[in-house]
Structure formats: C-alpha cells, structure tokens
Write an enzyme that holds these catalytic residues in place. Structure first.
Site, mmCIF file in Angstrom:
data_model
loop_
_atom_site.group_PDB
_atom_site.id
_atom_site.type_symbol
_atom_site.label_atom_id
_atom_site.label_comp_id
_atom_site.label_asym_id
_atom_site.label_seq_id
_atom_site.Cartn_x
_atom_site.Cartn_y
_atom_site.Cartn_z
ATOM 1 N N ARG A 144 65.711 25.735 39.088
ATOM 2 C CA ARG A 144 66.823 26.181 39.030
ATOM 3 C C ARG A 144 66.882 27.575 39.651
ATOM 4 O O ARG A 144 67.694 28.055 40.507
ATOM 5 C CB ARG A 144 67.103 26.736 37.566
ATOM 6 C CG ARG A 144 68.246 27.806 37.710
ATOM 7 C CD ARG A 144 68.928 27.644 36.305
ATOM 8 N NE ARG A 144 69.451 26.344 35.915
ATOM 9 C CZ ARG A 144 69.392 25.586 34.610
ATOM 10 N NH1 ARG A 144 69.182 26.561 33.349
ATOM 11 N NH2 ARG A 144 69.668 24.430 34.468
ATOM 12 N N TYR A 145 65.857 28.333 39.839
ATOM 13 C CA TYR A 145 65.593 29.808 40.444
ATOM 14 C C TYR A 145 64.810 29.291 41.883
ATOM 15 O O TYR A 145 64.016 28.666 41.959
ATOM 16 C CB TYR A 145 64.929 30.656 39.642
ATOM 17 C CG TYR A 145 65.646 30.904 38.358
ATOM 18 C CD1 TYR A 145 66.744 31.825 38.331
ATOM 19 C CD2 TYR A 145 65.216 30.412 37.212
ATOM 20 C CE1 TYR A 145 67.403 32.133 37.160
ATOM 21 C CE2 TYR A 145 66.067 30.857 35.997
ATOM 22 C CZ TYR A 145 66.978 31.428 36.044
ATOM 23 O OH TYR A 145 67.513 31.810 34.680
ATOM 24 N N ARG A 148 60.550 29.597 41.344
ATOM 25 C CA ARG A 148 59.858 29.009 40.004
ATOM 26 C C ARG A 148 60.377 27.816 39.710
ATOM 27 O O ARG A 148 61.537 27.720 39.706
ATOM 28 C CB ARG A 148 59.549 30.251 39.064
ATOM 29 C CG ARG A 148 61.159 30.843 38.406
ATOM 30 C CD ARG A 148 60.895 32.209 37.989
ATOM 31 N NE ARG A 148 61.812 32.901 37.411
ATOM 32 C CZ ARG A 148 62.889 33.491 38.135
ATOM 33 N NH1 ARG A 148 63.058 33.485 39.343
ATOM 34 N NH2 ARG A 148 64.136 33.932 37.486
ATOM 35 N N CYS A 157 56.686 17.947 19.841
ATOM 36 C CA CYS A 157 56.255 19.133 19.329
ATOM 37 C C CYS A 157 55.611 18.869 18.063
ATOM 38 O O CYS A 157 55.920 17.893 17.621
ATOM 39 C CB CYS A 157 57.603 20.124 19.032
ATOM 40 S SG CYS A 157 58.189 20.567 20.432
ATOM 41 N N CYS A 161 62.612 22.315 15.747
ATOM 42 C CA CYS A 161 63.557 23.564 15.250
ATOM 43 C C CYS A 161 64.908 22.825 15.311
ATOM 44 O O CYS A 161 65.102 22.407 16.185
ATOM 45 C CB CYS A 161 63.381 24.790 16.233
ATOM 46 S SG CYS A 161 61.587 25.350 16.429
ATOM 47 N N CYS A 164 67.170 23.472 18.460
ATOM 48 C CA CYS A 164 66.260 23.074 19.805
ATOM 49 C C CYS A 164 67.264 22.908 21.195
ATOM 50 O O CYS A 164 68.156 22.120 20.951
ATOM 51 C CB CYS A 164 65.421 22.104 19.667
ATOM 52 S SG CYS A 164 64.538 21.724 21.267
ATOM 53 N N ARG A 166 66.396 21.681 23.631
ATOM 54 C CA ARG A 166 66.293 20.360 24.416
ATOM 55 C C ARG A 166 66.213 19.308 23.514
ATOM 56 O O ARG A 166 65.658 18.297 23.421
ATOM 57 C CB ARG A 166 64.858 20.312 25.095
ATOM 58 C CG ARG A 166 64.931 21.371 26.236
ATOM 59 C CD ARG A 166 64.001 21.211 27.548
ATOM 60 N NE ARG A 166 64.476 22.375 28.220
ATOM 61 C CZ ARG A 166 63.538 23.311 28.314
ATOM 62 N NH1 ARG A 166 62.613 23.415 27.529
ATOM 63 N NH2 ARG A 166 63.832 24.341 29.229
ATOM 64 N N ASP A 327 72.033 28.468 22.030
ATOM 65 C CA ASP A 327 72.692 27.547 23.078
ATOM 66 C C ASP A 327 73.407 26.474 22.315
ATOM 67 O O ASP A 327 73.181 26.021 21.362
ATOM 68 C CB ASP A 327 71.576 26.583 23.844
ATOM 69 C CG ASP A 327 70.706 27.557 24.874
ATOM 70 O OD1 ASP A 327 71.165 28.440 25.438
ATOM 71 O OD2 ASP A 327 69.501 27.144 25.116
ATOM 72 N N ASP A 364 71.766 31.966 28.112
ATOM 73 C CA ASP A 364 71.215 31.021 29.213
ATOM 74 C C ASP A 364 72.825 30.452 29.487
ATOM 75 O O ASP A 364 73.242 29.591 28.650
ATOM 76 C CB ASP A 364 70.389 30.140 28.888
ATOM 77 C CG ASP A 364 69.187 29.586 29.994
ATOM 78 O OD1 ASP A 364 69.851 29.573 31.197
ATOM 79 O OD2 ASP A 364 68.189 29.293 29.837
ATOM 80 N N LYS A 371 69.600 32.381 33.262
ATOM 81 C CA LYS A 371 69.658 33.499 32.016
ATOM 82 C C LYS A 371 70.641 34.732 32.760
ATOM 83 O O LYS A 371 70.095 35.023 33.588
ATOM 84 C CB LYS A 371 68.308 33.700 31.782
ATOM 85 C CG LYS A 371 67.412 32.790 31.050
ATOM 86 C CD LYS A 371 66.199 32.947 30.981
ATOM 87 C CE LYS A 371 65.235 32.005 30.332
ATOM 88 N NZ LYS A 371 64.897 30.876 31.393
HETATM 89 C C1 LIG Z 1 63.968 30.369 31.765
HETATM 90 C C2 LIG Z 1 63.690 29.467 32.833
HETATM 91 C C3 LIG Z 1 62.602 30.015 34.022
HETATM 92 C C4 LIG Z 1 61.823 31.401 33.983
HETATM 93 O O1 LIG Z 1 62.857 32.154 33.810
HETATM 94 P P1 LIG Z 1 62.329 33.896 33.702
HETATM 95 O O2 LIG Z 1 63.267 34.791 33.768
HETATM 96 O O3 LIG Z 1 61.298 33.990 34.909
HETATM 97 O O4 LIG Z 1 61.434 33.710 32.732
HETATM 98 C C5 LIG Z 1 62.446 29.068 35.009
HETATM 99 N N1 LIG Z 1 63.463 27.870 35.267
HETATM 100 C C6 LIG Z 1 64.183 27.500 34.131
HETATM 101 C C7 LIG Z 1 64.972 26.345 34.431
HETATM 102 C C8 LIG Z 1 64.513 28.331 33.120
HETATM 103 O O5 LIG Z 1 65.178 28.016 31.937
#
Ligand SMILES: *Cc1c(COP(=O)(O)O)cnc(C)c1O
Length: 403
Positions: A144-145, A148, A157, A161, A164, A166, A327, A364, A371
C-alpha cells in the site's frame, strides 16, 4: 487433556535476578497468575507442560461447550455462536486464566468470548474494510505504501480477538505447509523484484505461532533480499501465549537484526509476570518493541485504563506505537467508540504522563487510504492583533507564540 507433541526445554524458574525489577513492576498491577486456575481446570498438567507453548496450543479452548466448563456464559454469550464460516473461537489456557469466570463485562473476556453482537451487520461494515485485497499484488502480500509491504505469513492465531481486522481470512487452519510455502515464495519474488521495498512487516494471523524452523526460513529469505533494510513482526503472542517467547526463539530472532516487533496489547490485565518475562527476553535480544492497541468500547476506552496500559508497557520496554480506531469489520459495532473518545484519551495522556507513553491515534481509512493520524487540536488560532498564534497546553492554559 491433550499432550503436547513437542517439548520445549526452555522452562525455568520465574525469578531470574536480571528480570526482577521488571517483574516486580508488573506484579504491582497484574492479577494473580494462573496457578489456581491451572490446579482447578488442568490438575494433571505439570509446571513444565503449562509453561510449554505447544501444550498451550494443544489445549486451546475452541468451542462453546468447552468454554462453558470454565465460564458461566451469559445469555449474550451463550446461544448462536456459529463457529463455522465466521471468526473461529480460540483461547489459550493461559489467556483464559486471565478471564473472569463470572463477569461477562470483564475487558479481557469481552475481547475474546464471542457474543450475539458479532452477528449483527451494521451500516458501513465490510469484510475487507481496509481494501487490502485491492492492494494485494500477490496472495498474502499487501503493498500500500511506497517503501514497505505487509506479508501475511499465516492465517493462524493462538487466540482470536473478536474485533480482528482480518476476521475475513484468519483461522483457516489445515492449510498445508506446501501451499503456504509456495505463497511465501511468490511474496519473496515480489519483494525481490521491487527494490523500493526497504521494510517488510511480517504479520498474519500471528507469525509467532509458526515453529522456529519455518519462521527462521522465512526471516532468512527476507533478510537475504538486498533492498530490505528492516524487518518487522506483528504479533499478539507475548500477551496471549508468552510461553512461546523461549530463549531459542529470542536468539534465533536476533540473527536477523535490524528486526522490530509490534505487539498487540489491549488491557493492563495482560501485563502479567509471564508477559513481562516474554518482553524482557525480546528486549534483551536487542529487539525494539512497540505496541499496537485497538480502542474498544467497554474494554479500554477510558484514560485511567489506557494510562495504566501504556505506563505498564514502558516498564516492559515496549513503546506504545499506534492506538487504532476499531475497524468496521462485520459485527463490530458494539466495540466501536466515537472518534471523540479516542481524542479525549490522547488529550488525557499528552503532557499528563511520559511522552513515550502516548501512541499515535489513527484511523486505518476504509477503502485503502492507509493509516491517518488524528490529534486533538491544541491550536486556538491567531490572536486578534494578528501577532501571535494562540495555543492551549495540556493543563488548559492559553499561550502565545509570536509570529
Ligand atoms: C500498517 C501497515 C503498514 C505499516 O505502517 P507503518 O505506519 O509504517 O507502521 C504497512 N502496510 C500496510 C498495508 C499496513 O496496513
């Protein structure tokens, strides 16, 4: 009672000199540990078995009839739990020992015991509220980002929870190792071919439910990718299955530095001597620890509870990282609070306690926005003369900053 299949040789007396200060700190706030519970419900379990994570997994409580042997279920908890199709029920004996047997309103109990409310679909709720499927270039990976990725290493798990994120995908046990392995290989291939990815977040499910060898295999493959700078693991194991954090696990993990771990903590009742020992072991292995907490109505949605949780986490060397607005997964309305409540909690913490104890409050964003941080507004605007910014501090005082 089922016998564990593996014996973990890592059981030791709880009071190691090095760990004593942290343990003492935790005991001040922790409920009594599970000894009485164990003697009552698992009289034949030895100390060794109880402290063996594979025994804890083998003896999980996974059905309502089983659960009724431990808890007096309320009307809301008892009837219609449909196990199949929905989010499964699973609680480790250790975590169940922290649950109040008679009070259905107890925070920890509310977070893991299913109720009628989770069968109610409310407006805005969806199976995949964060739109993770749309951002998933290969199965088991969310990108998404820009720099990362999130690698969903397993759907299992030890404890589920009820809120959850997911819930749509967790708990499909019986997935063969071979299939999972093939999925991991495709995720690794994707990361290798996207050198902008410098941060891999391994989550799930809970990756620390994987056996050491499997986890080590995955970590070494991720670590071998030149563009990957840091590896992160997302887990609730130190809170729900602290026995899993063995010495061999900690020393295996530290071979993959820089490795960070985010732990899902919900309530100060989780900060037991066992959880303390688990976090101490990880921190001593040089792993920076963060926490992620979901804001839950009637569970942790007040300042004293959150302050106690976050201050307790700092004593365990865990830095509160994110506080999540719950969520909108199907059947979660009873857990959600107004956003105003989250802001009040942040306002009640910032300045009143250690800055490290104040996490970032985020939503989120449904639809895949990622986020988004939310902050109480400390800025009152321009002074009438236009020569200063008017600010308010934690104690309600007004201050001028010249502009
Ligand atoms: C939360 C999340 C991350 C990590 O986010 P940070 O703000 O860097 O901790 C990376 N990818 C996805 C899809 C996420 O939901």
């Amino acid at each position: 009672m089922k016998k564990a299949t593996l014996i973990d040789g890592d059981v030791e007396p709880p009071s190691q000199p090095m760990e004593q200060p942290a343990l003492r700190a935790a005991r001040l706030s922790a409920p009594p540990t599970g000894l009485q519970f164990r003697q009552r419900h698992f009289p034949r379990a030895t100390h060794l078995e109880w402290n063996d994570w594979t025994w804890q997994l083998a003896n999980r409580i996974t059905s309502l009839p089983q659960l009724e042997r431990f808890l007096q279920l309320s009307d809301e908890e008892r009837p219609n739990f449909r196990g199949k199709g929905g989010l499964p029920l699973s609680i480790t004996p250790y975590y169940l020992s922290l649950v109040d047997p008679t009070d259905p309103g107890q925070p920890i109990r509310r977070s893991v015991v299913p109720t009628l409310h989770e069968q109610l679909l409310s407006p805005g709720e969806a199976g995949d509220p964060l739109g993770e499927e749309a951002d998933s270039p290969v199965s088991g990976l969310v990108h998404r980002y820009p720099d990362r990725v999130l690698l969903l290493a397993t759907s299992a798990c030890s404890v589920y929870c009820r809120y959850c994120t997911r819930s749509r995908m967790v708990g499909h046990h019986g997935r063969r190792d071979g299939l999972l392995q093939a999925q991991w290989e495709r995720c690794l291939g994707y990361i290798r071919s996207h050198p902008k990815v410098r941060d891999v977040l391994i989550s799930g499910g809970d990756p620390l439910t994987l056996p050491d060898e499997r986890l080590q295999w995955l970590l070494s493959r991720v670590r071998a990718i030149p563009s990957v700078e840091i590896i992160r693991i997302g887990t609730k194991v130190p809170a729900v299955l602290p026995q899993r954090i063995t010495r061999p696990l900690a020393s295996m993990l530290q071979r993959f530095h820089p490795l960070w771990i985010s732990i899902h903590f919900t309530h100060p009742d989780e900060l037991t001597p066992e959880a303390t020992r688990a976090c101490t072991r990880l921190a001593d292995a040089g792993i920076p620890l963060g926490s992620q907490t979901v804001l839950l109505r009637g569970v942790n949605d007040d300042v004293p509870t959150m302050r106690s949780l976050f201050q307790g986490l700092l004593r365990l060397r865990v830095r509160p990282y994110y506080l999540y607005q719950c969520d909108p997964i199907p059947g979660s309305a009873h857990f959600r609070t107004p956003v105003e409540r989250g802001l009040e909690i942040i306002r009640g913490l910032r300045g009143h306690t250690t800055g490290y104890a104040v996490p970032t409050y985020v939503i989120d964003a449904p639809g895949g926005g990622g986020k988004i941080p939310l902050l109480p507004d400390y800025c009152l605007g321009q002074s009438p003369e236009g020569d200063a910014l008017l600010l308010t501090n934690y104690a309600g005082g007004t201050y001028r900053y010249p502009v």
